[in-house]
Design an enzyme around this catalytic site. Sequence first.
Site, PDB file in Angstrom:
ATOM      1  N   SER A   1       0.681   6.572   2.458  1.00  0.00           N
ATOM      2  CA  SER A   1       1.297   7.577   3.330  1.00  0.00           C
ATOM      3  C   SER A   1       2.597   8.124   2.759  1.00  0.00           C
ATOM      4  O   SER A   1       3.332   7.427   2.054  1.00  0.00           O
ATOM      5  CB  SER A   1       1.569   6.976   4.713  1.00  0.00           C
ATOM      6  OG  SER A   1       0.371   6.612   5.351  1.00  0.00           O
TER       7      SER A   1
ATOM      8  N   SER B   1       3.480  -1.039   3.448  1.00  0.00           N
ATOM      9  CA  SER B   1       3.444  -2.399   3.988  1.00  0.00           C
ATOM     10  C   SER B   1       3.966  -3.423   2.987  1.00  0.00           C
ATOM     11  O   SER B   1       3.456  -3.530   1.869  1.00  0.00           O
ATOM     12  CB  SER B   1       2.001  -2.762   4.379  1.00  0.00           C
ATOM     13  OG  SER B   1       1.460  -1.798   5.253  1.00  0.00           O
TER      14      SER B   1
ATOM     15  N   GLU C   1     -10.600  -1.419   4.854  1.00  0.00           N
ATOM     16  CA  GLU C   1      -9.532  -1.530   5.839  1.00  0.00           C
ATOM     17  C   GLU C   1     -10.068  -1.387   7.254  1.00  0.00           C
ATOM     18  O   GLU C   1      -9.659  -2.108   8.167  1.00  0.00           O
ATOM     19  CB  GLU C   1      -8.465  -0.464   5.566  1.00  0.00           C
ATOM     20  CG  GLU C   1      -7.259  -0.545   6.482  1.00  0.00           C
ATOM     21  CD  GLU C   1      -6.193   0.475   6.120  1.00  0.00           C
ATOM     22  OE1 GLU C   1      -5.010   0.203   6.368  1.00  0.00           O
ATOM     23  OE2 GLU C   1      -6.551   1.546   5.597  1.00  0.00           O
TER      24      GLU C   1
ATOM     25  N   GLN D   1       0.835  -1.201   0.000  1.00  0.00           N
ATOM     26  CA  GLN D   1       0.000   0.000   0.000  1.00  0.00           C
ATOM     27  C   GLN D   1       0.868   1.248   0.000  1.00  0.00           C
ATOM     28  O   GLN D   1       1.558   1.539   0.968  1.00  0.00           O
ATOM     29  CB  GLN D   1      -0.926   0.019   1.216  1.00  0.00           C
ATOM     30  CG  GLN D   1      -1.920   1.169   1.202  1.00  0.00           C
ATOM     31  CD  GLN D   1      -2.838   1.150   2.402  1.00  0.00           C
ATOM     32  OE1 GLN D   1      -2.414   1.433   3.518  1.00  0.00           O
ATOM     33  NE2 GLN D   1      -4.106   0.819   2.185  1.00  0.00           N
ATOM     34  N   GLY D   2       0.849   2.001  -1.101  1.00  0.00           N
ATOM     35  CA  GLY D   2       1.606   3.243  -1.232  1.00  0.00           C
ATOM     36  C   GLY D   2       0.722   4.454  -1.041  1.00  0.00           C
ATOM     37  O   GLY D   2       0.428   5.169  -2.009  1.00  0.00           O
TER      38      GLY D   2
END
Length: 378
Positions: free
Chosen positions: A124, A156, A239, A121-122
Site C-alpha cells: 500500500s 506490517s 492472504e 509487506q510493502g
Amino acid sequence: MDLTYTPEEEAFRARLREWLAKALPELPARPDPLDWPGRRAYDLGWQRRLYDAGYGSLHWDASPTRRLIFLEETELAGAPYVGANFVGLLHAGPTIAAEGTDEQRARWLPPILKGEAVWCQGFSEPDAGSDLASLRTRAVRDGDHYVITGQKTWTSHAEIADWCELLVRTDPAAPRHRGISWLAMPMDTPGITVRPLRTLAGPAEFAEVFLDEVRVPVANRVGAEHDGWRVTMVTLSFERGTAFVGEVVACRRTLGRLARTARANGRWDDPVLRRRLGRLNAEFTALWRLIQWNVGAAGAAGGVPGAGGSVFKLRYSQARQELYDAAAEVLGAPGALDADQEWTAARLSSLSYTIAAGTSQIQRNIIAERILGLPKGR
C-alpha cells in the site's frame, strides 16, 4: 465436494495434538504487546520449535488440508500465532514457494521456516491503498540493480523486519496493471527510513516506509519484470484464502465464551440476544465449511487459493465486527468501555478487517467479475 478427512489426515491431527500438549507448557511467558523486539524473539522462537519438530514447513510444503488441520489444532490448543512473521509465513513465503526460482526458494524459505527472518509487506501507498494498481513507487533499472524511490504505508512490522515483499513500478508507460514488479528488499539497505504508526488498539503494528534511491539487486525479483501484478494476485490469494483460518477458530472459541458469560450475568434471558448469538454460531460454522471448500479447491488447483477466498474474506470481515458488537451487548458498558479489557482491544482491531487484505468493496468487485462473470464498471 468431500469435506471429511482421510484416516492419514486424522492420524496427522492426533500426532500434532500430542506434540502440542507437550510443547506448550515449556514456552516462556508471553512478552508485553508493546515490546516488539520481545514479541519478535518470542514468535521466532516458537517457529523454531515448530521447525525442529517437523511442523515448520506446513504453511506451504504440505497439502492444503494438512495446513488447515495444523492451523485449526494450533489455535484450539492456544498455541502462539505466527505473530511478527505472519507476512513471511502466510504471504511472502507461499508466494516465493509458488513463483520463485529454485535459487530463490533455497535462499529465502529456510530462514523463514527456521525462525531466523521476519518479512514485512510493502504494497500500500498513501494514494494506492484499495486501488493498489495505481502505485507510484518507481524502480529504475541500473545494470544489475533497481534504484527505487517512493513511499509505502501500512507496512506490517517494518520496524522489526529483515526483508520486505515490495511492489514497484518498473514501466511507468505501461497500463496500470502492467509494468509492476515484485521484489524482495533487504530492510537494512541504505536509503530506507521507517516510521512506525501506532494503531487505535495501542501497538505500532504498521509503519510508513520511505525509499530514497534504494538499490535492490535484479536477482531479488520474483517473477518476470513487469509481471508483478500477476505475482501479487498469488500473494493476495494466500492472504484472503488461508491466512485467516486460525482467526475463524478463535472467533468460534470467543463466541462460546460470550455464551457462557451471558448465562452467568443474566443476559442470556434476552431472547433477542440469544437469537443473535445463535445466528453468529451458524455464521462461523458456515465460514468454517467455506474454508474447507476453498482448501479443497486449492488442492485441486495446485495449492494456490482461488477467487473463493474473496467470498470468505468479505463475509468474515463483517462477521468478526458483528461478533464484537455482540460482545459489547453481553458485557454492558463497563466491560465494553474498559480499555484494558481483552474484549475492547479485539473490538478495536475488528474495525480494520473490512479494510485490511483488500477492502470489502474490492472483494465485491472480485466476486462480481471473476465468479459471477459480471461486466466491469466503466
